[in-house]
Enzyme design. Sequence first.
Site, PDB file in Angstrom:
ATOM      1  N   GLU A  56      29.509  61.083  70.391  1.00 30.82           N
ATOM      2  CA  GLU A  56      29.544  61.146  71.854  1.00 30.82           C
ATOM      3  C   GLU A  56      29.446  59.727  72.396  1.00 30.82           C
ATOM      4  OE1 GLU A  56      26.555  63.967  73.108  1.00 30.82           O
ATOM      5  OE2 GLU A  56      27.477  65.611  72.000  1.00 30.82           O
ATOM      6  N   ARG A  59      23.035  71.298  68.732  1.00 30.91           N
ATOM      7  CA  ARG A  59      23.306  69.972  68.182  1.00 30.91           C
ATOM      8  C   ARG A  59      24.488  70.070  67.231  1.00 30.91           C
ATOM      9  NH1 ARG A  59      20.844  68.568  71.862  1.00 30.91           N
ATOM     10  NH2 ARG A  59      18.923  67.339  71.993  1.00 30.91           N
ATOM     11  N   HIS A  71      28.658  68.028  76.768  1.00 31.41           N
ATOM     12  CA  HIS A  71      27.204  68.000  76.571  1.00 31.41           C
ATOM     13  C   HIS A  71      26.472  68.102  77.914  1.00 31.41           C
ATOM     14  CE1 HIS A  71      23.932  66.504  73.574  1.00 31.41           C
ATOM     15  NE2 HIS A  71      23.483  67.459  74.374  1.00 31.41           N
TER      16      HIS A  71
END
Length: 333
Positions: free
Chosen positions: A269, A240, A289
């Site tokens: 994001e 993260r 991601h």
Amino acid sequence: MRILVTAPYHEKGREKLAQLFGEVIYRPWKPHGRGYQPDELIGLLSETQADALITEHDEVTEGVIAAYPELKFIGVCRGTPSNVAVEEATKRGIPVFNTPARNAQAVAELFIANVITFMRNTLHGIQWLESGQWGGGAHTAYLQLKGNELAGKKVGMVGFGAVGQTIARILRCFPCEIAYYDPYFTSDDPAYAKSSLEALFETSDIVAIHLPVTPQTKGMIDRRLLSRMKADAIFVNTARAVVVNRDDLLDAIEHQRIRGAILDVFDHEPPDEQDYRLIRHPNVLATPHIAGATHEVEDHHTDIMNSLLEEFFVQHKKDIGQLVNRDILVANT
């Protein structure tokens, strides 16, 4: 029991759920391209008269739980149930389960692939080749693009849960030396050396972040730790972004205090301009991601969720690590 399943869930998994608990109503979020918003989820629960919910990315807010306080459980097919108001569920006595190991293999494989790609200058080599620069003799690329082997490197894991341990098992075969920092876990395997956080940053050739998001871990990786890294060390974050101070990492990279970074997660994001400064830096290998994005992950979370629900509700086992809000056990005794 009527279970509303909005997470991707394979047919055999749904059949198993029905055998164990009764009726399964399958309304996956993926055809919409996003998780269900609170009002949509309340509407679905009302329409289906569900007694329980298995979700993935839906917004299971306090309002959703307050509207359906009699849910028998909430299953979250994710490593971290950040989309669920866990405190509200606990207050209502609703057990919340998660699937933290569902993407361990997927993340491990991309971790290994990206580290080797970075260390061997593979992307630069491909660009060099495709641009037609090979004109100076047969050994030009051999001399200009020589990289490093992963074998023999010391890899320091910050957090040693399912993902970190899966990566470590693969790295042993190269072989690599493994150290880890995890105040909540001690491995029985003597091949893995437990370390202080400071020593791990100071001595590792590769520092790998595998932390969950908690009040304690937000911004935990900062200038104080990054400044301890060796000048030729590589920083990897497939966990993260919020656990790392982005400005401090960017500073370390732009001033070449470390060799570079491999990143799969970002503060925003889609990314903002500051994120793109990291993403576009020549000493950063960035992916959008996707470390946990494999088709098999959905199979894994289905199997994990079914197993733990069977253990908890059918076999009446209460010592289940994937029970997020263990406080309900105390409240119900």
